[in-house]
Scaffold this motif. Structure first.
Motif, PDB file in Angstrom:
ATOM      1  N   ASP A  64      73.489  20.332  57.043  1.00 22.82           N
ATOM      2  CA  ASP A  64      73.834  20.613  55.600  1.00 22.82           C
ATOM      3  C   ASP A  64      73.302  19.348  54.886  1.00 22.82           C
ATOM      4  OD1 ASP A  64      75.329  22.971  56.076  1.00 22.82           O
ATOM      5  OD2 ASP A  64      77.323  21.995  56.044  1.00 22.82           O
ATOM      6  N   ALA A  65      73.029  18.249  55.579  1.00 24.17           N
ATOM      7  CA  ALA A  65      72.435  17.146  54.986  1.00 24.17           C
ATOM      8  C   ALA A  65      70.880  17.176  54.403  1.00 24.17           C
ATOM      9  CB  ALA A  65      72.774  15.843  55.675  1.00 24.17           C
ATOM     10  N   ASP A  66      70.478  16.470  53.457  1.00 22.08           N
ATOM     11  CA  ASP A  66      69.085  16.269  53.155  1.00 22.08           C
ATOM     12  C   ASP A  66      68.294  15.511  54.098  1.00 22.08           C
ATOM     13  OD1 ASP A  66      69.684  17.855  50.830  1.00 22.08           O
ATOM     14  OD2 ASP A  66      70.341  16.148  49.846  1.00 22.08           O
ATOM     15  N   ALA A  67      69.007  14.674  54.730  1.00 24.33           N
ATOM     16  CA  ALA A  67      68.284  13.653  55.724  1.00 24.33           C
ATOM     17  C   ALA A  67      69.562  12.970  56.563  1.00 24.33           C
ATOM     18  CB  ALA A  67      67.521  12.597  54.927  1.00 24.33           C
ATOM     19  N   VAL A  68      68.998  12.609  58.020  1.00 26.98           N
ATOM     20  CA  VAL A  68      69.872  12.037  58.846  1.00 26.98           C
ATOM     21  C   VAL A  68      69.224  10.659  59.153  1.00 26.98           C
ATOM     22  CG1 VAL A  68      70.863  12.195  61.200  1.00 26.98           C
ATOM     23  CG2 VAL A  68      70.174  14.193  59.985  1.00 26.98           C
ATOM     24  N   LEU A  69      70.303   9.728  59.199  1.00 24.15           N
ATOM     25  CA  LEU A  69      69.950   8.275  59.406  1.00 24.15           C
ATOM     26  C   LEU A  69      70.656   7.992  60.462  1.00 24.15           C
ATOM     27  CD1 LEU A  69      68.640   5.559  58.594  1.00 24.15           C
ATOM     28  CD2 LEU A  69      70.477   5.016  56.928  1.00 24.15           C
ATOM     29  N   LEU A  70      70.153   7.491  61.785  1.00 27.24           N
ATOM     30  CA  LEU A  70      71.015   7.546  62.966  1.00 27.24           C
ATOM     31  C   LEU A  70      70.551   5.996  63.351  1.00 27.24           C
ATOM     32  CD1 LEU A  70      70.696   9.929  65.801  1.00 27.24           C
ATOM     33  CD2 LEU A  70      70.183   7.562  66.379  1.00 27.24           C
ATOM     34  N   SER A 258      58.245  -7.613  68.245  1.00 24.73           N
ATOM     35  CA  SER A 258      59.835  -7.052  68.532  1.00 24.73           C
ATOM     36  C   SER A 258      59.898  -5.706  68.530  1.00 24.73           C
ATOM     37  CB  SER A 258      60.609  -7.937  67.806  1.00 24.73           C
ATOM     38  OG  SER A 258      61.974  -7.518  68.053  1.00 24.73           O
ATOM     39  N   ILE A 259      60.479  -5.098  69.260  1.00 22.93           N
ATOM     40  CA  ILE A 259      60.830  -3.547  69.012  1.00 22.93           C
ATOM     41  C   ILE A 259      62.052  -3.313  68.016  1.00 22.93           C
ATOM     42  CG2 ILE A 259      62.658  -3.412  70.767  1.00 22.93           C
ATOM     43  CD1 ILE A 259      61.168  -0.700  71.491  1.00 22.93           C
ATOM     44  N   GLY A 260      62.579  -4.534  67.643  1.00 25.57           N
ATOM     45  CA  GLY A 260      63.660  -4.440  66.733  1.00 25.57           C
ATOM     46  C   GLY A 260      63.045  -4.311  65.150  1.00 25.57           C
ATOM     47  N   LEU A 261      61.746  -4.361  64.993  1.00 21.38           N
ATOM     48  CA  LEU A 261      61.085  -4.256  63.792  1.00 21.38           C
ATOM     49  C   LEU A 261      60.589  -2.939  63.370  1.00 21.38           C
ATOM     50  CD1 LEU A 261      58.574  -7.233  64.049  1.00 21.38           C
ATOM     51  CD2 LEU A 261      60.446  -7.087  62.806  1.00 21.38           C
ATOM     52  N   LEU A 262      60.706  -2.052  64.370  1.00 19.36           N
ATOM     53  CA  LEU A 262      59.974  -0.602  64.174  1.00 19.36           C
ATOM     54  C   LEU A 262      60.932   0.413  63.910  1.00 19.36           C
ATOM     55  CD1 LEU A 262      57.260  -1.228  66.948  1.00 19.36           C
ATOM     56  CD2 LEU A 262      57.147  -1.811  64.484  1.00 19.36           C
ATOM     57  N   PRO A 263      60.624   1.265  62.795  1.00 15.81           N
ATOM     58  CA  PRO A 263      61.278   2.393  62.507  1.00 15.81           C
ATOM     59  C   PRO A 263      60.535   3.660  62.777  1.00 15.81           C
ATOM     60  CG  PRO A 263      59.675   1.831  60.546  1.00 15.81           C
ATOM     61  CD  PRO A 263      59.479   0.752  61.821  1.00 15.81           C
ATOM     62  N   SER A 264      61.196   4.855  62.772  1.00 19.10           N
ATOM     63  CA  SER A 264      60.775   6.148  63.025  1.00 19.10           C
ATOM     64  C   SER A 264      61.227   7.157  61.964  1.00 19.10           C
ATOM     65  CB  SER A 264      60.763   6.314  64.476  1.00 19.10           C
ATOM     66  OG  SER A 264      61.967   7.184  64.707  1.00 19.10           O
ATOM     67  N   ARG A 271      61.372  19.190  54.134  1.00 19.43           N
ATOM     68  CA  ARG A 271      61.619  17.824  53.991  1.00 19.43           C
ATOM     69  C   ARG A 271      62.686  17.053  54.777  1.00 19.43           C
ATOM     70  NH1 ARG A 271      58.184  16.484  49.861  1.00 19.43           N
ATOM     71  NH2 ARG A 271      59.324  14.409  49.875  1.00 19.43           N
ATOM     72  N   LYS A 272      63.640  17.998  55.425  1.00 20.22           N
ATOM     73  CA  LYS A 272      64.732  17.192  55.918  1.00 20.22           C
ATOM     74  C   LYS A 272      63.900  16.238  57.188  1.00 20.22           C
ATOM     75  CE  LYS A 272      68.043  19.728  57.068  1.00 20.22           C
ATOM     76  NZ  LYS A 272      69.616  19.797  57.203  1.00 20.22           N
ATOM     77  N   GLY A 273      64.688  15.205  57.354  1.00 17.52           N
ATOM     78  CA  GLY A 273      64.216  14.264  58.308  1.00 17.52           C
ATOM     79  C   GLY A 273      65.237  13.702  59.267  1.00 17.52           C
ATOM     80  N   LEU A 274      64.885  13.101  60.297  1.00 15.39           N
ATOM     81  CA  LEU A 274      65.887  12.244  61.071  1.00 15.39           C
ATOM     82  C   LEU A 274      65.037  10.911  61.216  1.00 15.39           C
ATOM     83  CD1 LEU A 274      68.117  11.453  63.043  1.00 15.39           C
ATOM     84  CD2 LEU A 274      66.665  12.783  65.063  1.00 15.39           C
ATOM     85  N   TYR A 275      65.906   9.722  60.651  1.00 17.64           N
ATOM     86  CA  TYR A 275      65.234   8.508  60.792  1.00 17.64           C
ATOM     87  C   TYR A 275      66.197   7.387  61.517  1.00 17.64           C
ATOM     88  CZ  TYR A 275      63.056  11.034  57.040  1.00 17.64           C
ATOM     89  OH  TYR A 275      62.304  11.868  56.324  1.00 17.64           O
ATOM     90  N   GLU A 276      65.419   6.920  62.435  1.00 15.60           N
ATOM     91  CA  GLU A 276      66.077   6.214  63.400  1.00 15.60           C
ATOM     92  C   GLU A 276      64.960   4.893  63.818  1.00 15.60           C
ATOM     93  OE1 GLU A 276      66.820   7.882  67.520  1.00 15.60           O
ATOM     94  OE2 GLU A 276      65.469   9.713  66.589  1.00 15.60           O
ATOM     95  N   PRO A 277      65.656   3.733  64.078  1.00 15.81           N
ATOM     96  CA  PRO A 277      64.819   2.686  64.862  1.00 15.81           C
ATOM     97  C   PRO A 277      64.330   3.299  66.042  1.00 15.81           C
ATOM     98  CG  PRO A 277      67.070   1.791  64.201  1.00 15.81           C
ATOM     99  CD  PRO A 277      67.118   3.462  64.046  1.00 15.81           C
ATOM    100  N   ILE A 278      63.270   2.756  66.594  1.00 11.64           N
ATOM    101  CA  ILE A 278      62.720   3.274  68.021  1.00 11.64           C
ATOM    102  C   ILE A 278      63.541   2.393  69.131  1.00 11.64           C
ATOM    103  CG2 ILE A 278      60.423   3.740  66.968  1.00 11.64           C
ATOM    104  CD1 ILE A 278      59.150   1.850  68.889  1.00 11.64           C
ATOM    105  N   HIS A 279      64.110   1.364  68.511  1.00  7.96           N
ATOM    106  CA  HIS A 279      65.077   0.704  69.953  1.00  7.96           C
ATOM    107  C   HIS A 279      66.064   1.348  69.930  1.00  7.96           C
ATOM    108  CE1 HIS A 279      68.017  -0.530  67.005  1.00  7.96           C
ATOM    109  NE2 HIS A 279      67.262  -1.155  65.971  1.00  7.96           N
ATOM    110  N   GLY A 280      66.714   0.976  71.381  1.00  9.98           N
ATOM    111  CA  GLY A 280      67.913   1.676  71.797  1.00  9.98           C
ATOM    112  C   GLY A 280      69.054   0.671  71.220  1.00  9.98           C
ATOM    113  N   MET A 303      62.637   7.274  55.013  1.00 12.79           N
ATOM    114  CA  MET A 303      63.717   8.521  54.733  1.00 12.79           C
ATOM    115  C   MET A 303      63.370   8.825  53.248  1.00 12.79           C
ATOM    116  SD  MET A 303      67.840   8.803  54.536  1.00 12.79           S
ATOM    117  CE  MET A 303      68.061   7.452  53.939  1.00 12.79           C
ATOM    118  N   LEU A 304      63.307   7.279  52.186  1.00 12.67           N
ATOM    119  CA  LEU A 304      63.111   7.704  50.883  1.00 12.67           C
ATOM    120  C   LEU A 304      61.744   8.290  50.617  1.00 12.67           C
ATOM    121  CD1 LEU A 304      64.653   4.186  49.796  1.00 12.67           C
ATOM    122  CD2 LEU A 304      65.626   6.515  49.310  1.00 12.67           C
ATOM    123  N   ARG A 305      60.851   7.932  51.376  1.00 13.88           N
ATOM    124  CA  ARG A 305      59.443   8.281  51.318  1.00 13.88           C
ATOM    125  C   ARG A 305      59.108   9.669  51.664  1.00 13.88           C
ATOM    126  NH1 ARG A 305      56.717   4.470  53.668  1.00 13.88           N
ATOM    127  NH2 ARG A 305      56.132   3.698  51.692  1.00 13.88           N
TER     128      ARG A 305
END
Ligand code: IPM
Ligand code: MG
Length: 358
Positions: A64-70, A258-264, A271-280, A303-305
């Motif tokens: 139901d959401a427009d985007a997911v942030l995980l 650092s993997i702590g810098l990298l988004p996905s 347009r719906k997307g799932l946005y999450e860091p690539i780190h665990g 996500m904004l873009r």
């Protein structure tokens, strides 16, 4: 009004997501957009609460959401569970249910962090800016699997399988992305051994005729792993199947320090997307205010873009991250021998920078 499903998950997930939301709030103030957050459990947290890594209610909320942030999922508490009940299943099921077949993983080396890279700085001259386009809902992650006997002993198998249509739709995204960048595309496969890779290469070669402006290079995955280290600045868009992208993007993350810098961003047909860091979930860092929130913050920017068409706000977040790094602010993962700030302070400084730039 943008509706965002927020799935903080396990380990450092909740604390990095908190900072992403703090920066998102600042961006909304500055760029005048409105959003509403809807929290739901996934991964280990969901297993503890409902017995399932992706509860039906969480999936419905995401649909139901427009985007997911995980944030991130997993941890030692759930490592003993069988494959289909593990926290990671939650993410895989979500990617699959939302049909998010295209995973974008930008690998950017910040000037301010050149020293954090384990590579000699001469190798990074000229700047390193790679975009991985990873197929996300097919291949060996989702092919037939199981256990059977082999030569009288127990054996197990997983199957790499791709249809022409699956290859075409991910390649199409990669070609289009290359067009917006420096028009170079590296397609990764193992066509010297695998049939699925031979089909992959045939499809890419065929499509290349429709993109005469894009320079296409094919690399075997083993060679690609080596070339990433030898000549990181020579790549633009790297197109991979699901598993090769998983492996190579972790490798490439180290080029940045650092993997702590990298988004996905994981995208599908709409347009719906799932946005999450690539780190665990980094259980060892969890709850200690030690994690780097930049990957989560930059995921919110993506996500904004891609989901909300707020590319100005996305660009401003990226500039704020860049500025804060230039000021010498460092979390432990990128500090070397410099003083460090915690997760919350890093988030706060990026949000303040964003409002200051106004
Ligand atoms: C990633 C992760 C996932 C993957 C896991 C958590 C299922 O490693 O996003 O890279 O393998 O895709
Ligand atoms: Mg991975």
């Amino acid at each position: 009004m943008h509706h965002i499903a927020i799935l903080p998950g396990d380990g450092i997930g909740p604390e990095v997501i908190r900072q992403a939301l703090c920066v998102l709030d600042a961006a909304a103030q500055r760029f005048n957009f409105a959003y509403k957050t809807h929290f739901a459990p996934i991964g280990g947290e969901a297993i503890d609460k409902t017995g399932k890594p992706l509860p039906d209610e969480t999936l419905r909320l995401c649909q139901d959401a427009d985007a997911v942030l995980l944030g991130a999922v997993g941890g030692p508490a759930w490592d003993h569970l069988p494959a289909d009940k593990r926290p990671e299943r939650g993410i895989l099921a979500l990617r699959s249910a939302l049909k998010l077949f295209a995973n974008l993983r930008p690998i950017t080396v910040y000037d301010a962090l050149k020293d954090a890279s384990p590579l000699k700085s001469a190798l990074l001259n000229g700047g390193c800016d790679i975009l991985f386009v990873r197929e996300l809902t097919g291949g060996i992650y989702f092919g037939p699997r199981g256990r059977q006997m082999k030569n009288g002993v127990e054996a197990a198998y997983d199957t790499e399988i791709y249809s022409v249509d699956e290859i075409k739709r991910i390649a199409h995204i990669a070609f289009e992305m290359a067009r917006k960048r420096t028009r170079r595309l590296t397609s990764v496969d193992k066509a010297n051994v695998l049939d699925s890779s031979r089909l992959w290469r045939e499809v890419i070669d065929e499509m290349a005729f429709s993109y005469p402006d894009i320079t296409v290079e094919h690399l075997y995955v083993d060679n690609a792993a080596m070339q990433l280290i030898c000549r990181p600045t020579s790549f633009d868009v790297i197109l991979t199947n699901n598993i090769f992208g998983d492996i190579l993007s972790d490798e490439a993350s180290q080029i940045t320090g650092s993997i702590g810098l990298l988004p996905s961003a994981s995208l599908g047909a709409d347009r719906k997307g799932l946005y999450e860091p690539i780190h665990g979930s980094s259980p060892d860092l969890a709850g200690k205010d030690l994690a780097n929130p930049i990957a989560a913050i930059l995921s919110a920017a993506m996500m904004l873009r891609y989901s909300f068409d707020e590319s100005q706000a996305a660009g401003a977040i990226e500039c704020a991250v860049d500025a804060v790094l230039k000021h010498g602010v460092r979390t432990a993962d990128i500090a070397g021998s410099n003083p460090t700030v915690g997760t919350a302070r890093m988030g706060h400084l990026i949000a303040s920078e964003l409002l200051k730039q106004q």
